[in-house]
Design an enzyme around this catalytic site. Structure first.
Site, PDB file in Angstrom:
ATOM      1  N   ASP A   1      -0.803  -4.695  -0.223  1.00  0.00           N
ATOM      2  CA  ASP A   1      -2.164  -4.195  -0.410  1.00  0.00           C
ATOM      3  C   ASP A   1      -3.156  -5.087   0.330  1.00  0.00           C
ATOM      4  O   ASP A   1      -3.222  -6.291   0.089  1.00  0.00           O
ATOM      5  CB  ASP A   1      -2.508  -4.178  -1.905  1.00  0.00           C
ATOM      6  CG  ASP A   1      -3.916  -3.645  -2.151  1.00  0.00           C
ATOM      7  OD1 ASP A   1      -4.059  -2.417  -2.260  1.00  0.00           O
ATOM      8  OD2 ASP A   1      -4.860  -4.461  -2.211  1.00  0.00           O
TER       9      ASP A   1
ATOM     10  N   TYR B   1     -10.769  -7.834   3.757  1.00  0.00           N
ATOM     11  CA  TYR B   1     -10.024  -9.084   3.611  1.00  0.00           C
ATOM     12  C   TYR B   1      -9.882  -9.867   4.915  1.00  0.00           C
ATOM     13  O   TYR B   1      -9.495 -11.042   4.878  1.00  0.00           O
ATOM     14  CB  TYR B   1      -8.621  -8.815   3.037  1.00  0.00           C
ATOM     15  CG  TYR B   1      -8.594  -8.129   1.690  1.00  0.00           C
ATOM     16  CD1 TYR B   1      -9.749  -8.001   0.908  1.00  0.00           C
ATOM     17  CD2 TYR B   1      -7.417  -7.573   1.191  1.00  0.00           C
ATOM     18  CE1 TYR B   1      -9.719  -7.354  -0.320  1.00  0.00           C
ATOM     19  CE2 TYR B   1      -7.379  -6.924  -0.037  1.00  0.00           C
ATOM     20  CZ  TYR B   1      -8.532  -6.816  -0.777  1.00  0.00           C
ATOM     21  OH  TYR B   1      -8.495  -6.171  -1.987  1.00  0.00           O
TER      22      TYR B   1
ATOM     23  N   LYS C   1      -8.149  -0.235   3.041  1.00  0.00           N
ATOM     24  CA  LYS C   1      -9.317   0.353   2.376  1.00  0.00           C
ATOM     25  C   LYS C   1     -10.513   0.384   3.326  1.00  0.00           C
ATOM     26  O   LYS C   1     -10.707  -0.559   4.102  1.00  0.00           O
ATOM     27  CB  LYS C   1      -9.687  -0.465   1.124  1.00  0.00           C
ATOM     28  CG  LYS C   1      -8.530  -0.749   0.183  1.00  0.00           C
ATOM     29  CD  LYS C   1      -8.958  -1.563  -1.028  1.00  0.00           C
ATOM     30  CE  LYS C   1      -7.772  -2.061  -1.823  1.00  0.00           C
ATOM     31  NZ  LYS C   1      -7.133  -3.248  -1.245  1.00  0.00           N
TER      32      LYS C   1
ATOM     33  N   HIS D   1     -12.903   1.696  -0.822  1.00  0.00           N
ATOM     34  CA  HIS D   1     -12.831   0.405  -1.510  1.00  0.00           C
ATOM     35  C   HIS D   1     -13.788   0.320  -2.695  1.00  0.00           C
ATOM     36  O   HIS D   1     -13.432  -0.172  -3.774  1.00  0.00           O
ATOM     37  CB  HIS D   1     -13.147  -0.716  -0.511  1.00  0.00           C
ATOM     38  CG  HIS D   1     -12.622  -2.051  -0.903  1.00  0.00           C
ATOM     39  ND1 HIS D   1     -12.251  -3.023  -0.002  1.00  0.00           N
ATOM     40  CD2 HIS D   1     -12.386  -2.603  -2.128  1.00  0.00           C
ATOM     41  CE1 HIS D   1     -11.817  -4.092  -0.643  1.00  0.00           C
ATOM     42  NE2 HIS D   1     -11.901  -3.865  -1.928  1.00  0.00           N
TER      43      HIS D   1
END
Length: 324
Positions: free
Chosen positions: A51, A56, A85, A118
């Site tokens: 994930d 990120y 996302k 997200h």
């Protein structure tokens, strides 16, 4: 075949998602190279569900790790279930595919297995992940999330994403999508903060009624050394009830917290870059919690959130995943 690959849930579009996933978000102080090494180790341990997200800023490293393990024959692409996302700055319908294509270029993959919205909070488009005004307040955007969802459906239709879903949505926000005229694809999952201190029981019940899988991030709680986290919350893995159940089963509190989610039908994301804990967290498929254990863990619910960003609190759709 990996035992986790065998322990999968069928999504409402017919694809399968492994019930245990490996979370890759990390504080900024963690070197990106560590993420790459952690994903390589995780594949060696047996994880197949990874994930991540545009937010990120680690998809190049994750892609490199996955391709490395494909190249050495450890896995095939179809063995890996990869989630990305679309961040809030890309929620305008014309930007959704752009965001996915950026992620795919970084990953050097041709598709993602799951693509999520997200957050249900649109932010001003641009380079800044958290666009702010002169007072330090977030600059929100005005976007109809149903239009965003139509763009997500096009990503699925094009094959760039096998499945599509949402993250941090509450019941009202989910219903907005589900009640959309001309809906082509329902969200396959809703990824939210979920652990014994925030068990999301009402949201889980609603998602099950709609054939939507609930995925738990922060399934082990979290520590206060990371961004976005509420301070002074109790440490979940030090909870005496959780520890007593773990001792009875000769397991760790983390293993019990993960097993709790799997037995509720919740997909759990385990996150640790420490190899020993990575292996421990993976060993949750060969024991069973009793109904009494499950009842005791259910009773720990205190609606405690570890992930709270006050910058979002001015938006009418905050909190994201409040109990129904």
């Amino acid at each position: 075949m990996s035992s986790v690959k065998l322990c999968s849930v069928k999504l409402n579009d017919g694809f399968f998602m492994p019930m245990l996933g490996f979370g890759t978000s990390a504080p900024n102080k963690v070197a990106k190279s560590e993420v790459e090494e952690a994903v390589v180790r995780a594949i060696d341990v047996g994880y197949r569900h990874f994930d991540s997200a545009y937010l990120y800023l680690n998809e190049e490293e994750i892609g490199r790790a996955i391709r490395k393990k494909i190249a050495d024959g450890s896995v095939k692409r179809e063995d890996i279930f990869y989630t990305s996302k679309v961040w809030g700055t890309f929620l305008r319908p014309e930007l959704v595919r752009t965001s996915l294509e950026i992620s795919l270029r970084k990953l050097q993959l041709s598709y993602v297995d799951l693509y999520l919205i997200h957050i249900p909070i649109p932010l001003k488009p641009g380079e800044e992940l958290f666009p702010k005004d002169e007072h330090g307040e977030l600059i929100f955007d005005t976007v109809d999330l149903c239009a965003t969802w139509e763009a997500m459906e096009k990503c699925k239709h094009s094959g760039l994403a096998k499945s599509i879903g949402v993250s941090n949505f509450n019941r009202k926000q989910l219903e907005r999508i589900l009640d959309k005229p001309g809906l082509k694809y329902k969200p396959v999952c809703n990824q939210v903060e979920c652990h014994p201190y925030l068990n999301q029981s009402k949201l889980l019940e609603f998602c099950k009624s709609q054939d939507i899988v609930l995925t738990a991030y922060a399934a082990l709680g979290s520590n206060s050394g990371k961004e976005w986290l509420s301070k002074n919350n109790p440490v979940l893995l030090e909870d005496p009830v959780l520890s007593a159940i773990a001792a009875r089963h000769r397991r760790t509190p983390a293993q019990v917290a993960l097993r709790y989610q799997l037995q509720r039908g919740v997909v759990a994301l385990a996150k640790s870059f420490n190899e020993e804990r990575m292996r421990e967290n993976f060993q949750v498929l060969d024991f069973q919690l009793t109904p009494e254990d499950m009842e005791s863990l259910d009773s720990l619910n205190r609606n405690i959130r570890y992930f709270v960003d006050p910058l979002f609190s001015r938006h009418p759709d905050f909190p994201f995943s409040d109990e129904c």
